[in-house]
Design a protein around this motif. Structure first.
Motif, PDB file in Angstrom:
ATOM      1  N   VAL A  84      -2.647  25.258  -2.437  1.00  0.00           N
ATOM      2  CA  VAL A  84      -2.531  23.938  -3.058  1.00  0.00           C
ATOM      3  C   VAL A  84      -2.441  22.877  -1.968  1.00  0.00           C
ATOM      4  O   VAL A  84      -1.630  22.992  -1.037  1.00  0.00           O
ATOM      5  N   ALA A  85      -3.292  21.831  -2.075  1.00  0.00           N
ATOM      6  CA  ALA A  85      -3.291  20.768  -1.084  1.00  0.00           C
ATOM      7  C   ALA A  85      -2.083  19.869  -1.277  1.00  0.00           C
ATOM      8  O   ALA A  85      -1.685  19.578  -2.407  1.00  0.00           O
ATOM      9  N   ARG A  86      -1.518  19.410  -0.155  1.00  0.00           N
ATOM     10  CA  ARG A  86      -0.384  18.484  -0.197  1.00  0.00           C
ATOM     11  C   ARG A  86      -0.429  17.601   1.029  1.00  0.00           C
ATOM     12  O   ARG A  86      -1.204  17.828   1.970  1.00  0.00           O
ATOM     13  N   ALA A  87       0.400  16.550   1.028  1.00  0.00           N
ATOM     14  CA  ALA A  87       0.473  15.644   2.168  1.00  0.00           C
ATOM     15  C   ALA A  87       1.170  16.331   3.337  1.00  0.00           C
ATOM     16  O   ALA A  87       2.082  17.136   3.133  1.00  0.00           O
ATOM     17  N   PRO A  88       0.757  16.024   4.566  1.00  0.00           N
ATOM     18  CA  PRO A  88       1.382  16.650   5.739  1.00  0.00           C
ATOM     19  C   PRO A  88       2.850  16.256   5.866  1.00  0.00           C
ATOM     20  O   PRO A  88       3.276  15.171   5.438  1.00  0.00           O
ATOM     21  N   GLN A  89       3.622  17.160   6.476  1.00  0.00           N
ATOM     22  CA  GLN A  89       5.021  16.925   6.798  1.00  0.00           C
ATOM     23  C   GLN A  89       5.220  17.155   8.287  1.00  0.00           C
ATOM     24  O   GLN A  89       4.330  17.653   8.996  1.00  0.00           O
ATOM     25  N   TYR A 112       0.845  -1.186   0.000  1.00  0.00           N
ATOM     26  CA  TYR A 112       0.000   0.000   0.000  1.00  0.00           C
ATOM     27  C   TYR A 112       0.883   1.239   0.000  1.00  0.00           C
ATOM     28  O   TYR A 112       1.871   1.315   0.723  1.00  0.00           O
ATOM     29  N   ALA A 113       0.552   2.204  -0.823  1.00  0.00           N
ATOM     30  CA  ALA A 113       1.394   3.385  -1.002  1.00  0.00           C
ATOM     31  C   ALA A 113       1.532   4.169   0.301  1.00  0.00           C
ATOM     32  O   ALA A 113       0.568   4.343   1.051  1.00  0.00           O
ATOM     33  N   ASP A 114       2.741   4.641   0.554  1.00  0.00           N
ATOM     34  CA  ASP A 114       2.989   5.463   1.744  1.00  0.00           C
ATOM     35  C   ASP A 114       2.297   6.810   1.576  1.00  0.00           C
ATOM     36  O   ASP A 114       2.419   7.477   0.547  1.00  0.00           O
ATOM     37  N   ARG A 115       1.551   7.201   2.641  1.00  0.00           N
ATOM     38  CA  ARG A 115       0.885   8.502   2.634  1.00  0.00           C
ATOM     39  C   ARG A 115       0.791   9.000   4.065  1.00  0.00           C
ATOM     40  O   ARG A 115       0.217   8.314   4.928  1.00  0.00           O
ATOM     41  N   ASN A 116       1.348  10.132   4.333  1.00  0.00           N
ATOM     42  CA  ASN A 116       1.387  10.686   5.690  1.00  0.00           C
ATOM     43  C   ASN A 116       0.072  11.336   6.075  1.00  0.00           C
ATOM     44  O   ASN A 116      -0.589  11.979   5.248  1.00  0.00           O
TER      45      ASN A 116
END
Length: 821
Positions: free
Chosen positions: A548-553, A524-528
């Motif tokens: 712009v939406a992005r994955a959390p850091q 399963y793809a890594d997604r934070n």
């Protein structure tokens, strides 16, 4: 050569031939020459036999000069041998390849050279160039002498320019315009955009065929009296092209009058046969309908047990009423049996490969239905460009020879492909395939392919007649890596081996068994995401300064109570159900398939149906336990030559059994892309979504489409209608209208995550993350264009969505190609 009168005077002298001497021969042995003589040592001198012997030697074509003289009691045969051809060389040919020219001429290495044979070959080649539209071609034979009376024959060719067709015009046409008639005939006008066409040069034989095409066109539109008065080709003043003019007489339009069937055969009812005819009173007259009626009546008589029928249409045309009355007289024809079955034209395929597809054998009663079925089975092999079956009656009239004429096409391929697809982006493909290995009908293939979605390596081998029985057997092996992170958030690696076996239950029904042992690794793809210490969701995405939406850091964490984790982390309370698919698994799968084919043609059907049903079970060993069923049925109907309709219904279902309580995501069904036009790859069906609402107004402000989850069941209907696009047939462009309708769904409860409500930290909106599972009907309609271009097959799909859900991923245009170089 001695004059016959002088030899006759010498021969009258008493005595017998003592010996025969041969002089002047170089390659041909003396005893070979003596074998052609009609006299031998010991025979009396006979001027008649001497003269006949002289003519016999000349007829061999081996000598340019011969003399037979008497020397005392001996006969001396003096010969001058024709040169022997060492090589045949072509110079200056570009339009026609050397192989094509060699097939047409008679001269060949080690054959005798005569001027007559050379001129015959020149004339044959000139005719080939005329058929290719090069009327100014010139061919000059030259000779290069070699030792031992050998010679190289050199044909010096000046091909000249192609003689085109400047215009095609028609006189006497009122019903159809010149443009319509030009679109029907094979001969085309020379135009710059016709660079793919080979029919824009003048060919007298093609012109004769065009006369027949025009006759069929008019007669199929009711013009019974139509005729072509003349077809004239005139050279233009610059001698570069031709003006072609057809003079026609259209006549009046007729319709069918009384249609009757008469028969004296006891098992056939005339009324029933009349109902089976495809023509009816009042319909527009069509010449082709008479042939179709004869075929239908022949088939009906064959079903009733009459293998030999004679059907004679009696046509009576009334010019005053413009009606055509037809009476079909059905009588029992003479009993005809099959004498020999001759296979012609199979230069690569073994005879037995073709004969085993025949539904009749030598000695059987002739049966038109079985003959047509045999032709379809041979065509379905895919080894031949064309298949025709002709009957040649024997002298006694009671038997007939069946001549199966085939034209071989390439079945082996070493292909390097590159292309672009709107869904898979760049594609590269290397494959080596032989569908007719050594002419035995066996097939073998090795394929390596890569695209942005999938990398594949496969190796297959199939034996169509295992153990010389009606039993096919095959083995397969594969290695596949799939990347569906943009569509369904997972990657997979799969490899395995398989075996299959198939055999006919009836002439139209095939049953097959198959087994495969397969290893799958799903990642399963890594997604934070950001969660709190209790495992509740804080944020699945954040927006930067530009919105712009992005994955959390890690830098997005605003409290010590927050954690940055992967979406499949076990600390996350609302961990996605698909995370359970992230595992290694070994599948042992056994299944069967049942196919029934009732189509009238395996390649371009115009009537009939087909049906497929398959089931497979995984769990006889291994880690996966599922049961899967799929079925499809299709019907075909030809409305006209250019209008063909088809309807296909399909459905599938998969469920777990035993210790498994769900179906892994890589084993579920996905629809979209090429399988459901108008929707993206995996574009419809269950999906993870996030909806955001304005807390003040309660209105939905955004929708984020997450991973596609696939489904355990699907249903689909596809209707297609091939339509004319009014482009020349040689362009290879086909078009079809389509409607795709269906749905996908049926997930188990454990595959559906509970809704998660939270406040988006970056926007302050209320958000809810949940799973959409509605299997409701989706539908799309559009048009597809298929072009068999010189660069490879191209396909363009234009679709309009008729019904969808707002979380589906749609695609109004799809383009794909794979070009070989």
């Amino acid at each position: 050569m001695a004059p016959a009168a002088a030899f006759a005077q010498t021969a009258e002298q008493a005595g017998a031939i003592r010996s025969i001497l041969v002089e002047g021969n170089q390659r041909i042995e003396a005893r070979t020459i003596q074998s052609y003589l009609l006299f031998s040592p010991g025979d009396p001198f006979d001027s008649g036999k001497i003269d006949l012997s002289l003519k016999t030697l000349f007829a061999t074509g081996l000598f340019s000069d011969i003399a037979i003289d008497r020397s005392g009691d001996d006969v001396v045969v003096r010969v001058v041998e024709n040169p022997m051809v060492n090589r045949v060389i072509f110079e200056g040919n570009k339009a026609l390849k050397e192989d094509k020219l060699k097939e047409e001429i008679q001269l060949a290495p080690r054959s005798s050279l005569t001027s007559a044979r050379v001129m015959q070959d020149v004339n044959r080649m000139m005719e080939m160039y005329r058929r290719a539209g090069r009327f100014s071609a010139k061919i000059t034979p030259q000779y290069k002498p070699l030792p031992q009376n050998r010679v190289d024959v050199i044909f010096v060719i000046e091909e000249g320019p192609t003689t085109g067709v400047r215009s095609v015009s028609f006189l006497g046409n009122n019903v159809f315009s010149d443009a319509r008639l030009r679109s029907e005939i094979v001969t085309k006008q020379s135009r710059l955009w016709n660079f793919f066409s080979s029919n824009d040069n003048y060919d007298s034989s093609r012109l004769e065929y065009d006369r027949e095409v025009l006759r069929k066109l008019y007669q199929d539109n009711g013009y019974y009296d139509f005729r072509v008065i003349s077809a004239v080709a005139e050279m233009t003043p610059d001698e570069k092209d031709f003006f072609i003019t057809f003079s026609i007489e259209e006549g009046e339009q007729y319709s069918f009058g009384d249609i009757k069937v008469e028969t004296s055969l006891s098992k056939l009812d005339a009324g029933m046969l009349t109902n089976l005819t495809p023509v009816h009173s009042g319909q527009l007259y069509r010449g082709q309908a008479i042939e179709q009626t004869i075929d239908a009546l022949t088939y009906a008589a064959g079903v009733a047990g009459y293998a030999f029928v004679d059907i004679r249409p009696i046509v009576v045309a009334d010019p005053e009423t413009r009606k055509i009355d037809i009476t079909f007289v059905v009588d029992e024809g003479p009993r005809v049996y099959i004498n020999r079955i001759n296979i012609i034209g199979n230069t690569a395929t073994l005879d037995r490969v073709i004969r085993r597809e025949m539904r009749v054998s030598e000695g059987n009663a002739f049966n038109r239905v079985l003959i047509d079925r045999s032709r379809n089975r041979i065509r379905a092999l895919g080894f031949f460009k064309d298949v025709t079956i002709e009957e040649t009656p024997t002298a006694d009239g009671e038997r007939t020879d069946i001549n199966v004429k085939v034209e071989e096409q390439s079945t082996g391929e070493l292909a390097f492909s590159a292309g672009y697809s709107s869904s898979e982006n760049l594609q590269f493909d290397v494959s080596m395939t032989q569908a007719n290995l050594l002419g035995t009908g066996r097939s073998a293939s090795l394929r390596l392919a890569t695209s942005s979605l999938q990398q594949t390596a496969t190796l297959n081998f199939t034996e169509p007649r295992f153990l010389d029985r009606s039993l096919s057997a095959g083995i397969q092996s594969w290695l596949t890596r799939s990347d569906y992170t943009d569509y369904s958030s997972y990657e997979a690696v799969s490899y395995g081996i398989g075996a299959s076996m198939g055999f006919p239950l009836t002439d139209r029904t095939q049953l097959g068994l198959r087994y495969r042992l397969q290893y799958d690794n799903v990642d399963y793809a890594d997604r934070n995401i950001i969660i709190d210490r209790d495992g509740n969701l804080v944020a699945s995405s954040v927006r930067d300064a530009d919105g712009v939406a992005r994955a959390p850091q890690a830098s997005d964490i605003t409290s010590n109570d927050q954690l940055l984790v992967d979406v499949c982390d076990v600390r996350y309370l609302f961990r996605d159900s698909t995370c359970s698919s992230e595992a290694d698994a070994l599948s042992s799968v056994v299944g069967y398939y049942l196919n029934w084919d009732g189509r009238n043609d395996p390649i371009e059907p115009t009537r009939g149906m087909e049906f497929q049903f398959s089931q497979e079970v995984a769990g006889l060993g291994g880690d996966v336990q599922t049961f899967k069923s799929e079925a499809s049925a299709a019907t075909y109907y030809g409305l006209t030559k250019s209008l063909r309709a088809s309807l296909r219904l399909s459905a599938g279902f998969i469920e777990p059994w035993g210790d498994d309580n769900t179906v892994r995501i890589n084993n579920r069904f996905f629809r979209g892309g090429s399988s459901f036009r108008g929707f993206d790859v995996a574009g419809l069906g269950p999906r993870q979504v996030v909806r955001m609402y304005d807390p003040d107004t309660g209105e939905e402000v955004s929708l984020t489409r997450g991973s596609a989850l696939g489904g355990n069941a699907y249903y689909q209907a596809t209707a297609e209608l091939t339509v004319p696009n009014f482009l020349p047939e040689e362009y290879g462009i086909k078009s079809a209208l389509f409607i795709d309708a269906g749905g996908l769904g049926s997930l188990y409860d454990q595959d559906v995550t509970d809704p998660v409500e939270y406040t988006d930290s970056s926007t302050g909106y209320d958000a809810i993350q949940y799973t959409e599972t509605d299997p409701s009907l989706r539908a799309s309609a559009g048009i597809s264009f298929m072009w068999d271009s010189p660069f490879g097959p191209l396909r363009f799909d234009f679709a309009h969505i008729l019904k969808s859900e707002d979380y589906d991923r749609t695609q109004s245009f799809r383009f794909s190609t794979s070009t070989r170089f």
